[in-house]
Motif scaffolding. Structure first.
Motif, mmCIF file in Angstrom:
data_model
loop_
_atom_site.group_PDB
_atom_site.id
_atom_site.type_symbol
_atom_site.label_atom_id
_atom_site.label_comp_id
_atom_site.label_asym_id
_atom_site.label_seq_id
_atom_site.Cartn_x
_atom_site.Cartn_y
_atom_site.Cartn_z
ATOM 1 N N LEU A 116 8.400 -17.425 -23.323
ATOM 2 C CA LEU A 116 7.422 -16.379 -23.861
ATOM 3 C C LEU A 116 6.511 -15.758 -22.833
ATOM 4 O O LEU A 116 5.887 -16.303 -22.238
ATOM 5 C CB LEU A 116 6.748 -16.919 -24.823
ATOM 6 C CG LEU A 116 5.615 -16.209 -25.569
ATOM 7 C CD1 LEU A 116 6.028 -15.067 -26.284
ATOM 8 C CD2 LEU A 116 4.723 -17.160 -26.651
ATOM 9 N N ILE A 117 6.540 -14.428 -22.953
ATOM 10 C CA ILE A 117 5.850 -13.902 -21.917
ATOM 11 C C ILE A 117 4.700 -12.556 -22.777
ATOM 12 O O ILE A 117 5.664 -12.100 -23.764
ATOM 13 C CB ILE A 117 6.359 -13.177 -20.667
ATOM 14 C CG1 ILE A 117 5.219 -12.586 -19.744
ATOM 15 C CG2 ILE A 117 7.302 -12.283 -21.191
ATOM 16 C CD1 ILE A 117 5.779 -12.084 -18.358
ATOM 17 N N PHE A 118 3.542 -12.565 -22.588
ATOM 18 C CA PHE A 118 2.972 -11.584 -23.108
ATOM 19 C C PHE A 118 2.576 -10.270 -22.192
ATOM 20 O O PHE A 118 2.049 -10.322 -21.265
ATOM 21 C CB PHE A 118 1.308 -12.135 -23.411
ATOM 22 C CG PHE A 118 1.482 -13.262 -24.635
ATOM 23 C CD1 PHE A 118 1.939 -12.954 -25.732
ATOM 24 C CD2 PHE A 118 1.262 -14.636 -24.044
ATOM 25 C CE1 PHE A 118 1.851 -14.231 -26.730
ATOM 26 C CE2 PHE A 118 1.328 -15.761 -25.096
ATOM 27 C CZ PHE A 118 1.641 -15.185 -26.662
ATOM 28 N N SER A 119 3.494 -9.310 -22.617
ATOM 29 C CA SER A 119 3.443 -8.321 -21.821
ATOM 30 C C SER A 119 2.324 -7.275 -21.536
ATOM 31 O O SER A 119 2.435 -6.493 -20.399
ATOM 32 C CB SER A 119 4.691 -7.212 -22.316
ATOM 33 O OG SER A 119 6.041 -8.284 -22.387
ATOM 34 N N GLU A 120 1.441 -7.315 -22.284
ATOM 35 C CA GLU A 120 0.220 -6.563 -22.004
ATOM 36 C C GLU A 120 -0.618 -7.159 -20.934
ATOM 37 O O GLU A 120 -1.489 -6.222 -20.536
ATOM 38 C CB GLU A 120 -0.332 -6.417 -23.396
ATOM 39 C CG GLU A 120 0.342 -5.538 -24.490
ATOM 40 C CD GLU A 120 -0.216 -6.035 -25.839
ATOM 41 O OE1 GLU A 120 -0.842 -4.786 -26.542
ATOM 42 O OE2 GLU A 120 -0.268 -6.885 -26.186
ATOM 43 N N GLY A 121 -0.285 -8.413 -20.707
ATOM 44 C CA GLY A 121 -1.036 -9.051 -19.600
ATOM 45 C C GLY A 121 -2.282 -9.368 -19.942
ATOM 46 O O GLY A 121 -3.094 -10.181 -19.228
ATOM 47 N N LEU A 122 -2.934 -9.091 -21.095
ATOM 48 C CA LEU A 122 -4.424 -9.643 -21.609
ATOM 49 C C LEU A 122 -4.550 -9.583 -22.906
ATOM 50 O O LEU A 122 -3.582 -9.366 -23.737
ATOM 51 C CB LEU A 122 -5.535 -8.836 -20.712
ATOM 52 C CG LEU A 122 -5.736 -7.241 -21.541
ATOM 53 C CD1 LEU A 122 -7.094 -6.754 -21.123
ATOM 54 C CD2 LEU A 122 -4.466 -6.285 -21.091
ATOM 55 N N THR A 127 -5.896 -3.120 -32.120
ATOM 56 C CA THR A 127 -4.760 -2.851 -33.323
ATOM 57 C C THR A 127 -3.835 -1.667 -32.780
ATOM 58 O O THR A 127 -3.585 -1.043 -33.689
ATOM 59 C CB THR A 127 -5.864 -2.235 -34.571
ATOM 60 O OG1 THR A 127 -6.550 -1.315 -34.025
ATOM 61 C CG2 THR A 127 -6.752 -3.401 -35.017
ATOM 62 N N LYS A 128 -3.646 -1.809 -31.572
ATOM 63 C CA LYS A 128 -2.582 -0.757 -30.984
ATOM 64 C C LYS A 128 -2.133 -1.421 -29.599
ATOM 65 O O LYS A 128 -2.759 -2.334 -29.078
ATOM 66 C CB LYS A 128 -3.209 0.248 -30.579
ATOM 67 C CG LYS A 128 -4.386 0.657 -29.533
ATOM 68 C CD LYS A 128 -4.848 2.017 -29.394
ATOM 69 C CE LYS A 128 -5.740 1.774 -28.378
ATOM 70 N NZ LYS A 128 -6.426 3.523 -28.031
ATOM 71 N N LEU A 129 -0.705 -1.138 -29.393
ATOM 72 C CA LEU A 129 -0.379 -1.473 -28.238
ATOM 73 C C LEU A 129 -1.048 -0.975 -26.900
ATOM 74 O O LEU A 129 -1.367 0.217 -26.813
ATOM 75 C CB LEU A 129 1.161 -1.115 -28.092
ATOM 76 C CG LEU A 129 2.034 -1.577 -26.910
ATOM 77 C CD1 LEU A 129 2.204 -3.005 -27.117
ATOM 78 C CD2 LEU A 129 3.561 -0.924 -26.953
ATOM 79 N N LEU A 130 -1.303 -2.170 -26.030
ATOM 80 C CA LEU A 130 -1.689 -1.850 -24.647
ATOM 81 C C LEU A 130 -0.867 -1.283 -23.746
ATOM 82 O O LEU A 130 0.376 -1.821 -23.930
ATOM 83 C CB LEU A 130 -2.877 -2.993 -24.262
ATOM 84 C CG LEU A 130 -4.081 -3.457 -25.246
ATOM 85 C CD1 LEU A 130 -4.553 -4.759 -24.404
ATOM 86 C CD2 LEU A 130 -4.931 -2.476 -25.360
ATOM 87 N N PRO A 131 -1.307 -0.863 -22.555
ATOM 88 C CA PRO A 131 -0.129 -0.305 -21.562
ATOM 89 C C PRO A 131 0.366 -1.604 -20.960
ATOM 90 O O PRO A 131 -0.361 -2.643 -21.029
ATOM 91 C CB PRO A 131 -1.012 0.288 -20.779
ATOM 92 C CG PRO A 131 -2.307 0.742 -21.143
ATOM 93 C CD PRO A 131 -2.445 -0.058 -22.371
ATOM 94 N N LEU A 132 1.688 -1.700 -20.901
ATOM 95 C CA LEU A 132 2.369 -3.053 -20.245
ATOM 96 C C LEU A 132 2.189 -3.138 -18.968
ATOM 97 O O LEU A 132 2.114 -2.315 -18.301
ATOM 98 C CB LEU A 132 3.726 -2.944 -20.684
ATOM 99 C CG LEU A 132 4.140 -2.553 -22.288
ATOM 100 C CD1 LEU A 132 5.737 -2.786 -22.500
ATOM 101 C CD2 LEU A 132 3.395 -3.632 -22.963
ATOM 102 N N LYS A 133 2.154 -4.498 -18.473
ATOM 103 C CA LYS A 133 2.130 -4.930 -16.997
ATOM 104 C C LYS A 133 3.422 -4.755 -16.520
ATOM 105 O O LYS A 133 4.585 -4.876 -17.239
ATOM 106 C CB LYS A 133 1.318 -6.179 -16.838
ATOM 107 C CG LYS A 133 -0.079 -6.142 -17.523
ATOM 108 C CD LYS A 133 -0.863 -5.247 -16.763
ATOM 109 C CE LYS A 133 -2.366 -5.295 -17.221
ATOM 110 N NZ LYS A 133 -3.274 -4.255 -16.846
ATOM 111 N N LYS A 134 3.598 -5.255 -15.330
ATOM 112 C CA LYS A 134 4.857 -5.118 -14.571
ATOM 113 C C LYS A 134 5.699 -6.610 -14.513
ATOM 114 O O LYS A 134 6.926 -6.593 -14.102
ATOM 115 C CB LYS A 134 5.077 -4.790 -13.277
ATOM 116 C CG LYS A 134 4.413 -3.146 -13.086
ATOM 117 C CD LYS A 134 4.395 -2.786 -11.425
ATOM 118 C CE LYS A 134 4.188 -1.288 -11.516
ATOM 119 N NZ LYS A 134 3.913 -0.711 -10.174
ATOM 120 N N GLY A 135 4.885 -7.479 -15.186
ATOM 121 C CA GLY A 135 5.506 -9.145 -14.898
ATOM 122 C C GLY A 135 6.902 -9.168 -15.723
ATOM 123 O O GLY A 135 7.580 -9.779 -15.297
#
Length: 279
Positions: A116-122, A127-135
């Protein structure tokens, strides 16, 4: 392992904690083989707790690296199949440790495990999707470059509240992302950019803030549990609100306190009932 001891107990406690949960897309998760869950992250450690208690398969989770600093915490978290990911804000000297975590993830994928990885990074109570990190993309790129048959599953978790007891939750698993859906992993910049575009699109497709209205008939166990365990629940939420004012850990601290307080409450009630019956 602590994971196998706590998981069934916490799964039971969640029945008192969650008013209603709507789960969609479970059929998208492979029964076996390497899987990466690429999830949104609005509710700190509770997001991982929810997923680990929902899915039948064992889940290895990536968590913020600073909570692993103390030796005892590191041992406890490792026994829960959690691995550290350090952020720049924790200091540049720790970033090199992420290489070891990523290598461990690749080994797990080779063994057919689920990570499991949390793609937003933080984590924020957003209440909305944050920009995704590259991990997430880099892990998929490495796995597919090594010819590992990895399946990436988008996961969206939304809550009707972050700071009060009793949750209504939408948990959605999107359609899988496969190697064939993306450019050649060797094309570094092109691959990562396209991967995040595809993942963002699939996450937005399954994000839902339409929470169903509740009726007592829909939540009998929650209602009964709340009434019969009100003293322990009130104490757990009271302490959690004091400890987490202004931060994102209300649900995580509350469920942690319930793990401790509920058995104590049951023990006290056992002796109260036993004393009453003996009169």
């Amino acid at each position: 392992m602590l994971y196998y001891i706590l998981r069934p107990f916490v799964t039971f406690l969640l029945k008192f904690f969650i008013k209603r949960i709507k789960i969609t897309g479970l059929e998208n998760i492979p029964k076996s083989g390497a899987v990466m869950l690429a999830s949104t992250h609005a509710n700190s450690f509770f997001d991982a707790v929810l997923l680990c208690c929902t899915l039948d398969r064992r889940i290895w989770s990536l968590a913020r690296g600073d909570v692993f600093k103390k030796s005892l915490a590191k041992k406890a978290l490792s026994s829960l199949f959690m691995m550290p990911v350090h952020r720049l804000s924790e200091g540049k000297e720790h970033l090199g440790d992420n290489d070891e975590t990523f290598k461990k993830c690749i080994e797990l994928f080779k063994q057919g495990e689920m990570v499991l990885i949390f793609s937003e990074g933080l984590c924020t109570n957003q209440t909305k999707l944050l920009p995704l990190k590259k991990g997430t993309g880099r892990l998929a790129q490495k796995a597919w470059g090594d010819e590992i048959p990895l399946t990436v599953i988008p996961v969206a978790i939304t809550y009707n509240t972050f700071t009060t007891y009793g949750k209504v939750i939408n948990l959605s698993f999107g359609e899988a992302i496969q190697k064939a859906d993306l450019p050649n992993p060797a094309e570094d910049g092109v691959f990562l950019r396209r991967f995040n575009e595809v993942l963002t699109e699939k996450l937005n497709q399954i994000l839902s803030w339409n929470f169903p209205k509740l009726s007592p008939a829909q939540t009998p166990l929650f209602t009964l549990g709340y009434i019969t365990h009100f003293p322990a629940i009130w104490l757990a939420t009271f302490i959690s609100k004091k400890l987490t004012r202004g931060i994102v850990f209300f649900d995580s601290i509350t469920i942690g306190l319930m793990i401790v307080l509920m058995p104590l409450y049951w023990l006290i009630m056992f002796f109260v009932v036993r004393t009453f019956c003996s009169l």
